[in-house]
Design a protein around this motif. Structure first.
Motif, PDB file in Angstrom:
ATOM      1  N   LEU A 142       0.816  -1.318  -0.099  1.00 27.20           N
ATOM      2  CA  LEU A 142      -0.016  -0.012  -0.169  1.00 27.20           C
ATOM      3  C   LEU A 142       0.957   1.340  -0.169  1.00 27.20           C
ATOM      4  O   LEU A 142       0.468   2.065  -0.733  1.00 27.20           O
ATOM      5  CB  LEU A 142      -0.943   0.000   1.234  1.00 27.20           C
ATOM      6  CG  LEU A 142      -1.986  -1.121   1.356  1.00 27.20           C
ATOM      7  CD1 LEU A 142      -2.774  -1.066   2.268  1.00 27.20           C
ATOM      8  CD2 LEU A 142      -2.822  -1.230  -0.191  1.00 27.20           C
ATOM      9  N   ASP A 143       1.966   1.175   0.497  1.00 25.47           N
ATOM     10  CA  ASP A 143       2.888   2.544   0.572  1.00 25.47           C
ATOM     11  C   ASP A 143       3.357   2.505  -0.930  1.00 25.47           C
ATOM     12  O   ASP A 143       3.532   3.813  -1.202  1.00 25.47           O
ATOM     13  CB  ASP A 143       4.127   2.078   1.614  1.00 25.47           C
ATOM     14  CG  ASP A 143       3.607   2.112   3.024  1.00 25.47           C
ATOM     15  OD1 ASP A 143       2.477   2.696   3.422  1.00 25.47           O
ATOM     16  OD2 ASP A 143       4.478   1.616   3.951  1.00 25.47           O
ATOM     17  N   ALA A 144       3.779   1.286  -1.500  1.00 28.73           N
ATOM     18  CA  ALA A 144       4.090   1.618  -2.803  1.00 28.73           C
ATOM     19  C   ALA A 144       3.185   2.168  -3.861  1.00 28.73           C
ATOM     20  O   ALA A 144       3.314   2.953  -4.551  1.00 28.73           O
ATOM     21  CB  ALA A 144       4.884   0.482  -3.203  1.00 28.73           C
ATOM     22  N   LEU A 145       1.908   1.617  -3.582  1.00 32.49           N
ATOM     23  CA  LEU A 145       0.662   2.032  -4.470  1.00 32.49           C
ATOM     24  C   LEU A 145       0.552   3.446  -4.291  1.00 32.49           C
ATOM     25  O   LEU A 145       0.378   4.283  -5.197  1.00 32.49           O
ATOM     26  CB  LEU A 145      -0.397   1.383  -3.940  1.00 32.49           C
ATOM     27  CG  LEU A 145      -1.865   1.605  -4.635  1.00 32.49           C
ATOM     28  CD1 LEU A 145      -1.849   1.298  -6.119  1.00 32.49           C
ATOM     29  CD2 LEU A 145      -2.889   0.620  -4.024  1.00 32.49           C
ATOM     30  N   GLY A 146       0.592   3.870  -2.983  1.00 29.08           N
ATOM     31  CA  GLY A 146       0.101   5.283  -2.730  1.00 29.08           C
ATOM     32  C   GLY A 146       1.347   6.416  -3.398  1.00 29.08           C
ATOM     33  O   GLY A 146       1.079   7.057  -3.958  1.00 29.08           O
ATOM     34  N   THR A 159      -0.235  -0.492  -9.234  1.00 30.22           N
ATOM     35  CA  THR A 159      -0.505  -1.887  -8.954  1.00 30.22           C
ATOM     36  C   THR A 159       0.699  -2.680  -9.297  1.00 30.22           C
ATOM     37  O   THR A 159       0.949  -3.641  -8.216  1.00 30.22           O
ATOM     38  CB  THR A 159      -1.613  -2.412  -9.612  1.00 30.22           C
ATOM     39  OG1 THR A 159      -1.603  -2.535 -11.042  1.00 30.22           O
ATOM     40  CG2 THR A 159      -3.162  -1.636  -9.189  1.00 30.22           C
ATOM     41  N   ALA A 160       1.216  -2.563 -10.304  1.00 34.79           N
ATOM     42  CA  ALA A 160       2.535  -3.468 -10.304  1.00 34.79           C
ATOM     43  C   ALA A 160       3.546  -3.206  -9.393  1.00 34.79           C
ATOM     44  O   ALA A 160       4.304  -3.956  -8.727  1.00 34.79           O
ATOM     45  CB  ALA A 160       3.147  -3.161 -11.832  1.00 34.79           C
ATOM     46  N   ALA A 161       3.871  -1.894  -8.928  1.00 30.98           N
ATOM     47  CA  ALA A 161       4.764  -1.626  -7.856  1.00 30.98           C
ATOM     48  C   ALA A 161       4.313  -2.120  -6.694  1.00 30.98           C
ATOM     49  O   ALA A 161       4.984  -2.368  -5.897  1.00 30.98           O
ATOM     50  CB  ALA A 161       4.893   0.235  -7.675  1.00 30.98           C
ATOM     51  N   ALA A 162       3.001  -1.970  -6.473  1.00 34.16           N
ATOM     52  CA  ALA A 162       2.275  -2.552  -4.971  1.00 34.16           C
ATOM     53  C   ALA A 162       2.835  -4.246  -5.118  1.00 34.16           C
ATOM     54  O   ALA A 162       3.206  -4.538  -3.917  1.00 34.16           O
ATOM     55  CB  ALA A 162       0.766  -2.504  -4.931  1.00 34.16           C
ATOM     56  N   ALA A 163       2.567  -4.796  -6.207  1.00 33.23           N
ATOM     57  CA  ALA A 163       2.870  -6.345  -6.244  1.00 33.23           C
ATOM     58  C   ALA A 163       4.201  -6.583  -5.902  1.00 33.23           C
ATOM     59  O   ALA A 163       4.622  -7.541  -5.147  1.00 33.23           O
ATOM     60  CB  ALA A 163       2.359  -6.904  -7.495  1.00 33.23           C
ATOM     61  N   ALA A 164       5.125  -5.834  -6.480  1.00 33.97           N
ATOM     62  CA  ALA A 164       6.668  -6.050  -6.100  1.00 33.97           C
ATOM     63  C   ALA A 164       6.923  -5.647  -4.840  1.00 33.97           C
ATOM     64  O   ALA A 164       7.609  -6.451  -4.069  1.00 33.97           O
ATOM     65  CB  ALA A 164       7.464  -5.139  -7.188  1.00 33.97           C
ATOM     66  N   ALA A 165       6.277  -4.686  -4.090  1.00 33.18           N
ATOM     67  CA  ALA A 165       6.632  -4.461  -2.661  1.00 33.18           C
ATOM     68  C   ALA A 165       6.064  -5.676  -1.964  1.00 33.18           C
ATOM     69  O   ALA A 165       6.570  -6.030  -0.896  1.00 33.18           O
ATOM     70  CB  ALA A 165       6.031  -3.066  -2.440  1.00 33.18           C
TER      71      ALA A 165
END
Length: 214
Positions: A142-146, A159-165
């Motif tokens: 969620l931090d990466a998504l935001g 959302t790709a960044a969120a998945a990686a995080a």
């Protein structure tokens, strides 16, 4: 994805189908992870719960985001034992309550809904960072998504960044000593094992990214 950058209800439904497929496919792996530090039922519980949830969605055909996630959340609470049902059920119920009566979801609204879902997990399970739980995958996701959305990234990129995080958070649980749940009974012996909840939570964000990317 539509050019408006909003996320249609159909994409959210597709996400839930993909998550169902992922936990069914990875059931044995999730069970193997849970057998090392838990009750060896996480894979079976998640597969059973999400299969029932998607079947309920197909039967009732929710027309708004709040109906969709309430259906999923209530089904998980009623069909899954252990910690998984109440935690994931609360997560989806909070998402639905936050999104409200909409059919197209703004990316920032989805982020807010997911954040509310995590807050629901914390309220129910009292998990914090470093406890070796699904929190350790969801919170960094969620931090990466935001951060990605704040930087003007597209929903697919965010959302790709969120998945990686989430995956990075999941992998980091291997070295942690569990402080919550059944795994905490093992003390130092829980180190060296990946948390199964963080593994299923990573599947949640990976399938979200896949659905948004189309």
């Amino acid at each position: 994805m539509p050019t408006s950058n909003t996320i249609p209800l159909a994409v959210l439904v597709d996400w839930l189908h993909r998550f169902r497929d992922a936990v069914v496919t990875q059931r044995d792996w999730l069970t193997e992870l849970d057998s090392a530090i838990g009750d060896a039922d996480h894979g079976a519980n998640m597969a059973r719960g999400m299969t029932a949830a998607v079947e309920k969605v197909e039967q009732t055909a929710p027309q708004t985001a709040d109906e969709l996630f309430k259906t999923v959340g209530m089904t998980l609470v009623s069909t899954v034992g252990g910690a998984s049902g109440p935690l994931y059920g609360t997560f989806f119920l909070r998402i639905g309550a936050t999104l409200g009566v909409v059919t197209d979801v703004e990316p920032s609204a989805l982020a807010a809904g997911l954040r509310a879902g995590l807050e629901g997990i914390v309220a129910r399970g009292k998990a914090e960072a470093g406890d070796k739980t699904l929190f350790d995958a969801i919170a960094p996701a969620l931090d990466a998504l935001g951060a990605a959305l704040a930087d003007g990234k597209s929903p697919a990129e965010a959302t790709a960044a969120a998945a990686a995080a989430a995956a990075a958070g999941r992998d980091a649980t291997i070295d942690l000593v569990a402080r919550k749940g059944r795994a905490s009974y093992l003390g130092e012996r829980s180190a060296g094992h990946m948390d199964p909840g963080s593994a299923s939570a990573t599947l949640l964000f990976e399938t979200l990214a896949a659905a948004v990317a189309g």
